[in-house]
Design an enzyme around this catalytic site. Structure first.
Site, short mmCIF file in Angstrom:
data_model
loop_
_atom_site.label_atom_id
_atom_site.label_comp_id
_atom_site.label_asym_id
_atom_site.label_seq_id
_atom_site.Cartn_x
_atom_site.Cartn_y
_atom_site.Cartn_z
N CYS A 166 26.30 23.85 1.78
CA CYS A 166 25.30 24.57 0.96
C CYS A 166 25.28 26.05 1.32
CB CYS A 166 23.93 23.93 1.15
SG CYS A 166 22.55 24.88 0.46
N CYS B 238 21.85 27.50 2.08
CA CYS B 238 21.39 27.02 3.40
C CYS B 238 21.92 27.92 4.51
CB CYS B 238 21.87 25.59 3.63
SG CYS B 238 21.15 24.39 2.48
#
Length: 317
Positions: free
Chosen positions: A242, A245
């Site tokens: 991600c 993230c």
């Protein structure tokens, strides 16, 4: 380990002396007096002879000759061991001779033969009073009064009952103090266990750090520890693939360093897919704000401002 103050509290409730009235004599430790053999067959002749010995004993007693009275009554006991009144009479003489243990033995024998022997209860009650056994004395004297009241019983009860009352009041006081002690000990134990739980919880949470969670049981342990400390929890779901993230990760770490009283947790959804499913995580990054294990708010996406706003809102409450 005893808590501070526990030993002093124990000292405070130790049973204290009671100031009791009445004469208490030193217990007689003479060898037991001669008793009759209940298995012996008693003829009319022996019964009459025993009656004569009993009369001699009573006459000697009236003259204040206690030893002589005991001798005659002992002869009567041996001749007629089935007579409760003879035992009870000798018990009364032993009371006057200040030999309470001997009196109790004779009174027990009389009451075994005749459970309704007023004289047996009276003699035993007076003997028990001489030994300072006030409650036992009161019981026997009350029994004697019910069966055959006389002034001597009433006089003795007036001496005994105030002490019984004092003992009862003392016992109530001691019981109250004992309950207070037990409650205090229970409260101290509760505080000790709580202190241990707080200490264990604090050790389980790394203030100023993000704690990576690797199992559902570990997550449960951390949430329980946070609840015991009444701390806000931020549960961050992330993934290695991600991009957002990777951006928000360092921000999340800096927030943990800033808000040291908040518990910052991190779960990789690929490592713990079951946990992510349990929390209905549909996208990452996702941040759940929890108190006492329950969700109170949520931020979805790499929203730095949103995280700071939610922390300001919930971190101080």
């Amino acid at each position: 380990m005893a808590m501070a103050g526990e030993s002093s509290f124990e000292d405070e409730i130790m049973e204290s002396d009671i100031e009791l009235d009445g004469e208490v004599v030193e217990a007689d430790n003479d060898p037991p007096q001669k008793m009759g053999d209940p298995s012996v067959e008693i003829s009319d002749e022996k019964r009459d002879e025993a009656q004569l010995c009993k009369k001699k004993g009573i006459d000697a007693l009236s003259e204040g000759k206690l030893d002589e009275a005991i001798e005659h009554l002992t002869e009567a006991v041996i001749l007629n061991p089935s007579s409760a009144i003879v035992y009870a009479t000798r018990a009364g003489v032993f009371v006057k001779a200040k030999k309470p243990n001997a009196a109790v033995r004779d009174a027990d024998a009389a009451l075994k033969i005749n459970p309704d022997s007023a004289k047996g209860y009276k003699s035993r009650g007076m003997a028990k009073a001489m030994l300072g056994k006030w409650e036992d004395a009161a019981h026997d004297l009350h029994m004697a009064a019910q069966l055959d009241y006389d002034e001597e019983i009433g006089t003795e009860l007036k001496k005994v009952e105030p002490n019984v009352h004092k003992i009862e009041e003392h016992r109530k006081k001691y019981e109250r103090l004992r309950k207070e002690r037990d409650m205090k000990k229970a409260d101290m134990e509760k505080q000790r266990k709580h202190a241990e739980e707080i200490s264990a919880a604090s050790a389980a949470l790394k203030d100023g750090n993000v704690i990576a969670i690797h199992s559902s049981s570990e997550l449960e342990t951390k949430l329980k520890a946070a609840s015991s400390l009444s701390r806000l929890v931020v549960l961050y779901f992330t993934a290695g693939w991600c991009g957002p993230c990777r951006f928000i990760g360092p921000v999340y770490q800096s927030l943990a360093e800033k808000h040291r009283n908040v518990v910052f947790l991190k779960v990789d959804i690929d490592e713990l897919n079951s946990v992510a499913h349990l929390w209905n995580v549909s996208s990452v990054p996702s941040f759940f704000f929890l108190r006492n294990g329950k969700e109170i708010d949520k931020v979805v996406g790499a929203d730095k401002n949103g995280l700071e706003r939610k922390l300001a809102q919930h971190g101080s409450s």
